[in-house]
Enzyme design. Structure first.
Site, PDB file in Angstrom:
ATOM      1  N   ASP A 454       0.851  -1.189   0.000  1.00 55.88           N
ATOM      2  CA  ASP A 454       0.000   0.000   0.000  1.00 55.88           C
ATOM      3  C   ASP A 454       0.885   1.236   0.000  1.00 55.88           C
ATOM      4  O   ASP A 454       2.086   1.155   0.275  1.00 55.88           O
ATOM      5  CB  ASP A 454      -0.883   0.030   1.249  1.00 55.88           C
ATOM      6  CG  ASP A 454      -2.059  -0.923   1.140  1.00 55.88           C
ATOM      7  OD1 ASP A 454      -2.406  -1.270   0.015  1.00 55.88           O
ATOM      8  OD2 ASP A 454      -2.604  -1.324   2.179  1.00 55.88           O
ATOM      9  N   ASP A 759      -4.509  -2.934   5.030  1.00 60.52           N
ATOM     10  CA  ASP A 759      -4.986  -2.415   6.313  1.00 60.52           C
ATOM     11  C   ASP A 759      -6.509  -2.423   6.442  1.00 60.52           C
ATOM     12  O   ASP A 759      -7.039  -2.381   7.536  1.00 60.52           O
ATOM     13  CB  ASP A 759      -4.458  -0.991   6.563  1.00 60.52           C
ATOM     14  CG  ASP A 759      -4.783  -0.044   5.415  1.00 60.52           C
ATOM     15  OD1 ASP A 759      -5.603  -0.413   4.552  1.00 60.52           O
ATOM     16  OD2 ASP A 759      -4.214   1.063   5.390  1.00 60.52           O
ATOM     17  N   ASP A 763      -9.321  -5.657   2.297  1.00 58.99           N
ATOM     18  CA  ASP A 763      -8.037  -6.254   1.899  1.00 58.99           C
ATOM     19  C   ASP A 763      -7.922  -7.709   2.338  1.00 58.99           C
ATOM     20  O   ASP A 763      -6.989  -8.409   1.933  1.00 58.99           O
ATOM     21  CB  ASP A 763      -6.858  -5.464   2.512  1.00 58.99           C
ATOM     22  CG  ASP A 763      -6.677  -4.108   1.863  1.00 58.99           C
ATOM     23  OD1 ASP A 763      -6.968  -3.999   0.660  1.00 58.99           O
ATOM     24  OD2 ASP A 763      -6.258  -3.168   2.545  1.00 58.99           O
TER      25      ASP A 763
END
Length: 1029
Positions: A454, A759, A763
């Site tokens: 990310d 997070d 996901d």
């Protein structure tokens, strides 16, 4: 009249007592001077009250009138006592949620009455006073679970004794002890059997203690992983506390992905959906609202929406607590590497079993054919003349020797080495900000070939601040109308999951502006709230009190926006809609915009181009672009927010700086042969700018059009196109969680070992699909953490690189130990087999072989499995999926050392007596001593598989040095002082020198062997244990 006066006095007394209570309850955070003024005021006020009450003191008939000095006034000022007397008991509260007893809740007056009964407040929460919290804890219990007791040391000792080879050895020791005492008496006859007993117990004790310590380590990590942080409201302030500190009456703030920390009742919020599968097994999400189901179970997960809950039951009073108390953590988790090692152990064990059987067969044949002679040269077996006791004793010794060969051959140390290195690395990784949830992740991370990361919080600091803002096509606040500012106040205050806490800090600085603000929520929400309060002078409390929320659409990763339908409380206006989200998404929903003066204008083609340029210019500066839109007409549908023909209010740019050191970490990973891909929800321009800044995109990549693309484009490719292009993609912008999952699947299909960071709740599928799921400890939701294998505690990409290094270290340490152990296995098996076949005896006795087993299995595992990672590990290419466990380099090293040891020891076996002119017992002692010292010196060689300098960094590994010293000291004791126990003879200085010199030769041999090149293709690939993982 008397009654009236009495009533009047009573009313006055009550009013005064209330007033005094108010005075005594004034804030405690006052300056010293203010406190003095307060005390003076209280004294004057109390004196006047006492005098006033005294005037209405009425004398009773038959008694002397009281003077003022004797007037008794009961001032019950124990206000804490009232707070402690809660109006509802534990059993009633427990019954409410466990049985979803809506009727009982209604009979109590509903959620509002329950809040009152528990002396709390939806907006302010409970008092943060330690005494009150302790009172709640003692009344209703603490939020902790009674867990199954940890396995004791006795348990591991019993488990060690269940090993078949240990049981056979104990049987042999018992027989040997019995026959020895019968033949030689107790004083002399216990040595042989007793020494085997002692050796077996020593091996069992060391193994049990190692496993016990490792189990305690896992229990400790389990406690850390279950210590979840929860948002609560106390004293009107939203704050983060441990799940274990929650008490009944607490107001908990719940957002998407959070775990419900206790049983409770829903009191406020919108669109709240809960995943109760952990409790009920049902996969469908349950809606929670004030008009329907209001109950929330501990251990369930928030699937959508946001809200507040009132805690009604904690710890063992919840269904989750009772369930958890019956579940013990499984520390016997088998990792893929352990499974592969079990197969390797099994294969070596079969070879050892075959060798042991052949040795036993040869020894038995030689004994009964009369080929075996005693020390005086007489045949041991003389037919009928030989006593039955002697025959049984001789056979028992042969069986013990054969069984001991099996003990040495079976590398029990391999699983122990894996356990030790995993436990050690897990402990060290905690210090390096990585908490391992699944053991297999430690080793798998060393094989990673791709890391999909990310952007926000991982590559960047997640410390966001609004640095750029546009109202219409005008930048800044210079000419912004009050109408636009008012709409912004509504859009920010009502459409947020964050909050603002206003704390008065007094007038210590001498100025009146002593107000300080605390912002809570996600970093993006905090940045927007901070900007609105400081720049737009927004009073969030005032805006919330003036409006009612009709419906909310929470933010999700698919739409990348959130909206609210609201109405003014005075009822004058219609329902209005406010949207907030990704700038280009919101812009596409708008047909008009507000200019700086508050005039609504139509968005023409030129205006749209201008807005797109503004967004791109912000993105090029690595800013996250958020737009706000508004509409006064939502129609009659209150469950669906209007998504078209909106009015654009403005665009803000939020800066999130790159983390210091992230570029170095990215370069380290790339140098180690690991490909880094950035997957982000930001627009393509912001994503590109951050990727360049972090070093993910090189100048060559910027020229390659396929290196950066949007999630939608990747999604629309055919499967063949995705597989063909996925390896060239470096950045995927505007991606959804589904796009991330799709990329992981494609990479795995191409044979990559994929690590993924995540997070959010959405996901979870990608984290589970990946070979290694890395969740974020600070920004990560509980759902993401539970789906992951490793939690990065500081959300930092540099910690991901550290995890990669530790993963490689684990794998490398295991390989070192395998090389060391197989050298001992091969040498011991060949020596005993050749000696048994040719001479009819084994030079290494059962006790001696058990001692060798202890050195290589336990002490060797401790020494080699606890080596720390070095930077050299990051200079190698990734291992990948198909790499063999025992490489050509390892075979080269171990075969060279084993061949040297076998050659030297066989020379000693057949020519030792004549070369050194010694007795048979001294010769056997020389063989034993040389064999052990060879392993000690070879342990240094095993420290590095390829490097010639095996002493590099030795001074940093005190445990290794300590184990070597302990091994040498114990060996000296075995040879010099435990003659009867170890069946040895004392050696003189010259003989010791010879043993050390022979053993030390393994160093130059190791140095020379490492100069020999080996082919890349594995020449033992046909062996069964070389299976693809």
């Amino acid at each position: 009249m008397q009654t009236n006066v009495t009533d009047h006095a009573e009313k006055k007394r009550k009013n005064k007592s209330v007033d005094i209570e108010v005075l005594l309850n004034l804030p405690k955070t006052l300056t010293k001077s203010n406190k003095k003024w307060q005390l003076a005021f209280i004294k004057i006020y109390c004196s006047r009250t006492l005098l006033n009450c005294a005037k209405h003191a009425i004398s009773k008939p038959g008694l002397f009138p009281r003077s003022l000095s004797y007037t008794t006034i009961d001032l019950n000022l124990d206000h804490h006592h009232d707070q402690e007397d809660f109006k509802i008991d534990t059993e009633t509260l427990n019954d409410l949620v466990k049985n979803k007893n809506q009727d009982k809740l209604n009979s109590l007056g509903g959620p509002k009455a329950l809040i009152s009964s528990l002396k709390t407040n939806t907006r302010l929460g409970i008092n943060e006073d330690p005494e009150e919290i302790q009172q709640r804890r003692s009344t209703y219990g603490s939020n902790t679970y009674t867990r199954q007791p940890s396995k004791s040391l006795i348990y591991f000792i019993i488990e060690a004794f269940k090993d078949l080879t240990i049981l056979i050895l104990l049987g042999c020791a018992t027989l040997s002890l019995g026959f020895g005492i019968k033949e030689h008496g107790l004083k002399e006859g216990w040595y042989d059997g007793g020494s085997i007993f002692v050796a077996v117990f020593l091996v069992v004790a060391v193994s049990a203690i190692s496993n016990f310590r490792q189990n305690k380590q896992f229990d400790k990590l389990s406690k850390v992983s279950s210590n979840i942080k929860i948002d609560v409201v106390r004293n009107g302030r939203r704050q983060e506390i441990s799940i274990f500190d929650i008490v009944v009456g607490d107001i908990i703030c719940l957002n998407i992905g959070d775990q419900v920390p206790a049983d409770g009742v829903f009191v406020e919020g919108h669109s709240l959906h809960v995943d109760e599968s952990s409790m009920t097994g049902e996969s469908d999400h349950v809606e929670v609202s004030l008009t329907g189901n209001t109950f929330l179970f501990s251990g369930t997960k928030i699937a959508d929406g946001f809200g507040k809950m009132l805690v009604t039951s904690v710890g063992m009073n919840t269904a989750w607590g009772q369930m958890m108390s019956h579940i013990s953590r499984d520390t016997n988790e088998q990792t893929p590497l352990q499974s592969r090692l079990d197969k390797l152990t099994s294969s070596i064990g079969k070879v050892g079993l075959l060798v042991a059987f052949l040795v036993l067969l040869v020894l038995l044949v030689r004994y009964f054919t009369g080929s075996t002679k005693d020390e005086s040269g007489k045949r041991e077996y003389q037919g009928k003349k030989t006593k039955s006791n002697e025959i049984v004793n001789a056979v028992v010794e042969m069986v013990a020797a054969a069984v001991t060969i099996i003990v040495v051959a079976i590398p029990e140390g391999l699983p122990l080495a894996v356990t030790l290195t995993l436990a050690y690395s897990m402990k060290r990784m905690m210090k390096d900000q990585a908490m391992v949830r699944k053991l297999s992740a430690c080793e798998t991370m060393g094989s990673a070939t791709v890391i999909c990361t990310d952007k926000t919080g991982t590559l960047t600091l997640n410390q966001m601040k609004v640095t750029d803002f546009w109202f219409g096509l005008e930048s800044g606040l210079v000419s912004c109308s009050s109408r636009v500012v008012e709409l912004f106040h509504q859009g920010v205050a009502m459409n947020t999951t964050g909050s603002v806490f206003k704390a008065k800090s007094g007038t210590e600085s001498g100025t009146e502006s002593g107000t300080e603000y605390e912002f809570s929520g996600s970093p993006t929400e905090k940045a927007i709230l901070s900007w609105a309060v400081e720049k737009l002078k927004m009073d969030m409390e005032e805006v919330i009190q003036e409006h009612n929320v009709v419906h909310v659409e929470g933010f999700n990763s698919e739409k990348k926006r959130s909206g609210v339908l609201m109405k003014k409380k005075n009822g004058e206006s219609n329902n209005v809609v406010h949207w907030k989200g990704a700038a280009e998404k919101i812009l596409a929903m708008c047909s008009t915009f507000y200019d700086g003066s508050g005039v609504v204008r139509e968005i023409k083609e030129d205006d749209k181009i201008q807005f797109e340029k503004i967004i791109q210019s912000m993105a090029a500066k690595s800013l996250r672009c958020i737009a706000f839109a508004y509409s006064e007409d939502n129609g009659d549908n209150i469950k669906k927010l209007k998504e078209e023909r909106l009015s654009l209010l403005g665009i803000i740019g939020i800066k999130d700086p790159c983390r210091p050191g992230v570029k170095k970490a990215v370069e380290d990973c790339q140098f180690a042969g690991v490909n880094i891909k950035m997957i982000t929800g930001d627009n393509i321009f912001t994503a590109r700018a951050i990727a360049v800044e972090c070093g993910i995109l090189t100048p060559e990549d910027e020229m390659n059009r396929e290196a950066v693309l949007e999630g939608e484009e990747f999604r629309n490719y055919s499967q063949e196109e995705r597989l063909e292009k996925v390896e060239r993609i470096k950045v995927m912008a505007r991606s959804s969680p589904f796009d991330k999952l799709l990329m992981v699947k494609c990479l795995k299909e191409l044979g990559h070992v994929v690590a993924v960071t995540g997070d959010g709740t959405n996901d979870a599928p990608a984290l589970k699909e990946a070979d290694i799921g890395l969740s974020m400890g600070i920004q990560g939701t509980e759902v993401a953490k539970e789906s992951s294998d490793i939690v990065i505690l500081d959300d930092n990409f540099a910690s991901v690189a550290t995890v990669l290094k530790w993963g490689r270290c684990v794998y490398n340490n295991i390989q070192k130990f395998i090389q060391f152990q197989l050298t001992v296995n091969v040498a011991a098996l060949v020596i005993n087999f050749v000696a048994a076949v040719s001479a009819g005896e084994v030079p290494l006795t059962a006790v001696q072989l058990l001692w060798v087993n202890l050195i290589m299995d336990t002490l060797g595992a401790l020494a080699l499995a606890t080596e720390k990672p070095t930077n050299d590990l990051m200079k190698k290419k990734p291992i990948g999926r198909v790499a063999p466990l025992i490489t050509n380099i390892m075979w080269r090293n171990l075969l060279a050392q084993a061949f040297y040891q076998i050659s030297v020891l066989l020379v000693l076996q057949f020519r030792g007596r004549s070369i050194f002119d010694v007795t048979e017992r001294v010769k056997n002692t020389l063989i034993f001593n040389t064999f052990v010292l060879c392993q000690v010196f070879n342990e240094f060689n095993a420290r590095s598989l390829e490097k010639k300098n095996v002493f590099k960094g030795l001074h940093k590994n005190r445990l290794f040095i300590g184990i070597i010293v302990v091994t040498v000291v114990l060996q000296v004791v075995m040879v010099e002082f435990l003659k009867r126990f170890a069946d040895t003879e004392r050696l003189n200085w010259g003989q010791w020198g010879v043993c050390v010199a022979i053993a030390a030769a393994s160093w130059p041999i190791g140095w020379l062997v490492k100069s020999v090149p080996v082919p890349e293709r594995h020449f033992f690939s046909y062996l069964k244990w070389k299976k693809r993982s």
